[in-house]
Motif scaffolding. Structure first.
Motif, short mmCIF file in Angstrom:
data_model
loop_
_atom_site.label_atom_id
_atom_site.label_comp_id
_atom_site.label_asym_id
_atom_site.label_seq_id
_atom_site.Cartn_x
_atom_site.Cartn_y
_atom_site.Cartn_z
N SER A 140 0.89 -1.29 -0.05
CA SER A 140 0.01 -0.02 -0.10
C SER A 140 0.79 1.35 -0.21
N SER A 141 1.94 1.20 0.61
CA SER A 141 2.88 2.39 0.72
C SER A 141 3.77 2.67 -0.60
N ILE A 142 3.78 1.73 -1.56
CA ILE A 142 4.47 2.02 -2.64
C ILE A 142 3.65 3.04 -3.63
N GLU A 143 4.41 4.22 -3.92
CA GLU A 143 3.68 5.01 -4.61
C GLU A 143 3.75 4.77 -6.08
N ILE A 144 2.68 4.56 -6.73
CA ILE A 144 2.87 4.30 -8.26
C ILE A 144 1.89 5.66 -8.75
N PRO A 145 2.86 6.12 -9.84
CA PRO A 145 1.90 7.40 -10.42
C PRO A 145 0.93 6.75 -11.39
N LEU A 146 -0.24 7.44 -11.41
CA LEU A 146 -1.20 7.22 -12.23
C LEU A 146 -0.63 7.45 -13.67
N PRO A 147 -1.52 6.38 -14.55
CA PRO A 147 -0.85 6.64 -15.95
C PRO A 147 -1.28 7.94 -16.70
N VAL A 148 -0.67 8.42 -17.50
CA VAL A 148 -1.02 9.71 -18.19
C VAL A 148 -2.26 9.18 -19.28
#
Length: 107
Positions: free
Chosen positions: A82-90
């Motif tokens: 949960s703590s892994i920050e994954i950027p939302l796709p463009v």
């Protein structure tokens, strides 16, 4: 029996990773993968907690402690994933992208 379980788990992980790669291809959305992982981890943690309760009802304290410890480890993993920050796709190529800005003005 444990070896069979480990082999089955490895096969399932391999099949799922191949399925994700085949369905997503180069457009792999890591946020979707993260969400799927969290769903499965939550289900596994709940199942382990249920097993711990069942073992406790049967009076098998050692087995109950083992299942409970496993569920707590799964909860820790849920916290890490949960703590892994994954950027939302463009979603679109916006005009704000400086790499695609040719400097021209449009009216």
């Amino acid at each position: 029996m444990t070896q069979l379980h480990d082999l089955r788990l490895r096969l399932l992980v391999q099949q799922e990773s191949e399925r994700i790669a085949a369905n997503q291809g180069a457009d792999l959305d890591l946020s979707v993968v993260q969400a799927r992982c969290l769903c499965w981890l939550a289900l596994l943690a709940e199942a382990h907690e249920d097993q711990a309760s069942d073992a406790e009802k049967r009076g098998d304290v050692e087995q109950a402690m083992g299942w409970f410890a496993d569920s707590m480890r799964l909860r820790d993993v849920i916290g890490v994933v949960s703590s892994i920050e994954i950027p939302l796709p463009v979603v679109c190529g916006c005009d704000d992208d400086p790499e695609h800005d040719d400097g021209s003005m449009t009216a």
